[in-house]
Design an enzyme around this catalytic site. Structure first.
Site, PDB file in Angstrom:
ATOM      1  N   ARG A  25       0.869  -1.178   0.000  1.00 33.83           N
ATOM      2  CA  ARG A  25       0.000   0.000   0.000  1.00 33.83           C
ATOM      3  C   ARG A  25       0.909   1.231   0.000  1.00 33.83           C
ATOM      4  O   ARG A  25       2.129   1.117   0.085  1.00 33.83           O
ATOM      5  CB  ARG A  25      -1.015  -0.003   1.156  1.00 33.83           C
ATOM      6  CG  ARG A  25      -0.631  -0.642   2.454  1.00 33.83           C
ATOM      7  CD  ARG A  25       0.482   0.028   3.182  1.00 33.83           C
ATOM      8  NE  ARG A  25       0.284   1.458   3.337  1.00 33.83           N
ATOM      9  CZ  ARG A  25       1.233   2.325   3.593  1.00 33.83           C
ATOM     10  NH1 ARG A  25       2.497   1.926   3.691  1.00 33.83           N
ATOM     11  NH2 ARG A  25       0.989   3.601   3.722  1.00 33.83           N
ATOM     12  N   GLY A  26       0.276   2.423  -0.103  1.00 35.89           N
ATOM     13  CA  GLY A  26       1.051   3.653  -0.260  1.00 35.89           C
ATOM     14  C   GLY A  26       1.142   3.966  -1.747  1.00 35.89           C
ATOM     15  O   GLY A  26       1.487   3.081  -2.551  1.00 35.89           O
ATOM     16  N   ALA A  27       0.817   5.216  -2.102  1.00 35.03           N
ATOM     17  CA  ALA A  27       0.624   5.558  -3.514  1.00 35.03           C
ATOM     18  C   ALA A  27       1.795   5.169  -4.434  1.00 35.03           C
ATOM     19  O   ALA A  27       1.597   4.467  -5.438  1.00 35.03           O
ATOM     20  CB  ALA A  27       0.289   7.046  -3.637  1.00 35.03           C
TER      21      ALA A  27
ATOM     22  N   ARG B 259      -7.460  -0.305  -6.770  1.00 37.34           N
ATOM     23  CA  ARG B 259      -7.752   0.759  -5.782  1.00 37.34           C
ATOM     24  C   ARG B 259      -7.942   2.072  -6.559  1.00 37.34           C
ATOM     25  O   ARG B 259      -7.179   2.358  -7.478  1.00 37.34           O
ATOM     26  CB  ARG B 259      -6.612   0.897  -4.755  1.00 37.34           C
ATOM     27  CG  ARG B 259      -6.482  -0.342  -3.858  1.00 37.34           C
ATOM     28  CD  ARG B 259      -5.553  -0.072  -2.683  1.00 37.34           C
ATOM     29  NE  ARG B 259      -6.170   0.772  -1.666  1.00 37.34           N
ATOM     30  CZ  ARG B 259      -5.502   1.316  -0.648  1.00 37.34           C
ATOM     31  NH1 ARG B 259      -4.199   1.115  -0.524  1.00 37.34           N
ATOM     32  NH2 ARG B 259      -6.126   2.067   0.242  1.00 37.34           N
TER      33      ARG B 259
ATOM     34  N   GLN C 214      -1.559   2.370  10.035  1.00 38.93           N
ATOM     35  CA  GLN C 214      -0.290   2.478   9.289  1.00 38.93           C
ATOM     36  C   GLN C 214       0.759   3.241  10.105  1.00 38.93           C
ATOM     37  O   GLN C 214       1.959   2.988   9.981  1.00 38.93           O
ATOM     38  CB  GLN C 214      -0.514   3.200   7.957  1.00 38.93           C
ATOM     39  CG  GLN C 214      -1.271   2.403   6.912  1.00 38.93           C
ATOM     40  CD  GLN C 214      -2.749   2.713   6.922  1.00 38.93           C
ATOM     41  OE1 GLN C 214      -3.315   3.061   7.959  1.00 38.93           O
ATOM     42  NE2 GLN C 214      -3.402   2.581   5.784  1.00 38.93           N
TER      43      GLN C 214
ATOM     44  N   ASP D 255      -1.861  10.907  -1.965  1.00 40.32           N
ATOM     45  CA  ASP D 255      -2.323   9.883  -2.911  1.00 40.32           C
ATOM     46  C   ASP D 255      -2.709  10.484  -4.258  1.00 40.32           C
ATOM     47  O   ASP D 255      -2.694   9.802  -5.284  1.00 40.32           O
ATOM     48  CB  ASP D 255      -3.494   9.103  -2.323  1.00 40.32           C
ATOM     49  CG  ASP D 255      -2.992   8.241  -1.181  1.00 40.32           C
ATOM     50  OD1 ASP D 255      -2.889   8.747  -0.053  1.00 40.32           O
ATOM     51  OD2 ASP D 255      -2.632   7.079  -1.445  1.00 40.32           O
TER      52      ASP D 255
ATOM     53  N   ASN E 299      -5.137  12.478   0.868  1.00 41.99           N
ATOM     54  CA  ASN E 299      -4.220  11.601   1.608  1.00 41.99           C
ATOM     55  C   ASN E 299      -5.054  10.808   2.603  1.00 41.99           C
ATOM     56  O   ASN E 299      -6.287  10.956   2.670  1.00 41.99           O
ATOM     57  CB  ASN E 299      -3.130  12.426   2.303  1.00 41.99           C
ATOM     58  CG  ASN E 299      -2.013  11.555   2.863  1.00 41.99           C
ATOM     59  OD1 ASN E 299      -1.511  10.652   2.181  1.00 41.99           O
ATOM     60  ND2 ASN E 299      -1.634  11.766   4.110  1.00 41.99           N
ATOM     61  N   LYS E 300      -4.414   9.966   3.385  1.00 36.16           N
ATOM     62  CA  LYS E 300      -5.097   9.083   4.322  1.00 36.16           C
ATOM     63  C   LYS E 300      -6.120   9.831   5.171  1.00 36.16           C
ATOM     64  O   LYS E 300      -5.873  10.939   5.622  1.00 36.16           O
ATOM     65  CB  LYS E 300      -4.032   8.422   5.205  1.00 36.16           C
ATOM     66  CG  LYS E 300      -4.539   7.462   6.264  1.00 36.16           C
ATOM     67  CD  LYS E 300      -5.462   6.406   5.740  1.00 36.16           C
ATOM     68  CE  LYS E 300      -4.900   5.595   4.601  1.00 36.16           C
ATOM     69  NZ  LYS E 300      -5.932   4.778   3.897  1.00 36.16           N
TER      70      LYS E 300
HETATM   71  O1  MRU Z   1      -4.453   3.171   2.265  1.00 42.93           O
HETATM   72  P1  MRU Z   1      -2.973   3.388   2.129  1.00 42.93           P
HETATM   73  O2  MRU Z   1      -2.174   2.812   3.253  1.00 42.93           O
HETATM   74  O3  MRU Z   1      -2.468   2.947   0.772  1.00 42.93           O
HETATM   75  O4  MRU Z   1      -2.803   4.955   2.193  1.00 42.93           O
HETATM   76  C1  MRU Z   1      -1.506   5.490   2.126  1.00 42.93           C
HETATM   77  C2  MRU Z   1      -1.459   6.953   2.313  1.00 42.93           C
HETATM   78  O5  MRU Z   1      -2.458   7.623   2.457  1.00 42.93           O
HETATM   79  C3  MRU Z   1      -0.103   7.585   2.212  1.00 42.93           C
HETATM   80  O6  MRU Z   1      -0.002   8.674   3.058  1.00 42.93           O
HETATM   81  C4  MRU Z   1       0.118   8.045   0.759  1.00 42.93           C
HETATM   82  O7  MRU Z   1      -0.110   6.991  -0.119  1.00 42.93           O
HETATM   83  C5  MRU Z   1       1.469   8.580   0.545  1.00 42.93           C
HETATM   84  S1  MRU Z   1       2.681   7.316   0.581  1.00 42.93           S
HETATM   85  C6  MRU Z   1       4.198   7.940   0.160  1.00 42.93           C
END
Ligand code: MRU
Length: 344
Positions: free
Chosen positions: A45-47, A90, A197, A238, A248-249
């Site tokens: 996970r993470g963009a 996603r 996270q 994201d 973002n999250k």
């Molecule tokens: O649902 P996730 O864990 O994929 O969400 C991740 C985030 O929101 C991060 O902050 C974002 O992707 C930036 S990662 C460098």
């Protein structure tokens, strides 16, 4: 360096982020369907990491398809299906669609040269996406760390570290670079309900690197800001719209508003692959809705009365007016973002 994702002869290897910090388990995915499921279920996970996984998943799918010596027409049909499956995993992180488009562009360019050339070019491109992401994070770190004063106590939300990228991290990359520049930095990590996270991944990464980190629950951030215990906030993203609105999250928006109220700078670190200049503002960003059981349960144990509904939007949008700077590998953008982001 933490190994988030790797291309190997055996398949695409990923560190299982659902099991951290209790267990460090690596899975090897031997087909694109497995990679798609790993993205969907948040093993990765993470963009930016999702973007790299998407590129590798497509390369893997084409590698497997090419092994059956199909005609270029048959390979093309398979390629289209692979791209649709990967793109459907996603919806919010634009890096996923950016990576799919990049693979499609290579496919279109190399197709006249035949199956073998397409296979090799797509594997090369996936490895380039991987390498460039690490380089982008290092560049962001170098430029972004200048915004972080020596001695700073930095709040971050979610995980925007090595685990969320091919390596080094975006927001955590800036923190790592500040530490490498000799600054004394300590971090407050928001726990980040419901997936934790911050508590599970950010704390694990920073502890791994010996960077002081204190985990707080999400509802404590305002308290520590008001007490003067936070000097700046830095988060990842994201998707960033043309006007600088940042998805973002979930919970990031609340942190940004609290930061403004308390006069604390709020920074976003993200590669240009996270910019979506095709959408004018954040209202156009699709927000992923996940299973409400992720809210109703913690590690399989119900925490709400049976039958009570829960909502689970995975992201929120922070309006650009709360964002002090957007740190990218091409430079640090400031408001008005409608102009500064166009330069990248
Ligand atoms: O649902 P996730 O864990 O994929 O969400 C991740 C985030 O929101 C991060 O902050 C974002 O992707 C930036 S990662 C460098």
């Amino acid at each position: 360096m933490i190994r988030t994702i790797e291309w190997t002869d055996a398949g695409v290897v990923m560190l299982d982020q659902k099991r951290l910090p209790a267990e460090e388990i690596y899975h090897t995915y031997i087909d694109y369907e497995g990679v798609a499921e790993a993205i969907r279920s948040m093993i990765i996970r993470g963009a930016p990491a999702i973007g790299v996984a998407a590129a590798m998943g497509i390369a893997l799918g084409v590698k497997n398809a090419a092994a059956k010596s199909p005609s270029i027409e048959e390979l093309g049909r398979e390629f289209d299906i692979i791209c649709i499956v990967i793109a459907g995993t996603r919806p919010t992180a634009v890096n996923l669609f950016w990576a799919v488009d990049r693979m499609k562009a290579v496919y279109a360019r190399v197709r006249p040269l035949g199956t073998e050339a397409v296979r090799n070019a797509l594997i090369d491109e996936a490895l380039t996406v991987y390498r460039e992401d690490i380089e982008a994070n290092r560049a962001m770190g170098r430029m972004g760390q200048e915004l972080i004063p020596d001695g700073a106590r930095v709040l971050t939300h979610c995980n925007a570290g090595a685990l969320a990228t091919a390596g080094y991290g975006t927001a955590l990359g800036v923190i790592r670079a500040a530490v490498e520049a000799g600054k004394k930095i300590s971090v407050f990590a928001d726990e980040t309900r419901p997936w934790l996270q911050g508590a599970r991944l950010t704390a694990w990464e920073l502890a791994h690197d010996g960077i002081p980190v204190t985990v707080i629950t999400d509802n404590m951030a305002g308290h520590f800001m008001k007490k003067g215990m936070i000097d700046c906030v830095i988060v990842g993203a994201d998707r960033i719209a043309a006007n600088g609105d940042v998805a973002n999250k979930i919970g990031t928006y609340s942190v940004a508003v609290l930061a403004k109220e308390n006069g604390i700078p709020f920074y976003v670190a993200a590669p240009v692959s996270t910019l979506d200049l095709n959408i004018p503002d954040g209202s156009h960003i699709p927000i992923e809705e996940r299973n409400p059981d992720e809210v109703r349960m913690i590690q399989g144990v119900a925490i709400t009365p049976q039958g009570v509904p829960a909502a689970n939007p995975a992201f929120d949008v922070t309006p650009a007016r709360y964002v002090g700077a957007i740190i990218t590998e091409c430079g640090v953008a400031r408001a008005p973002y409608g102009e500064s982001l166009r330069a990248f």
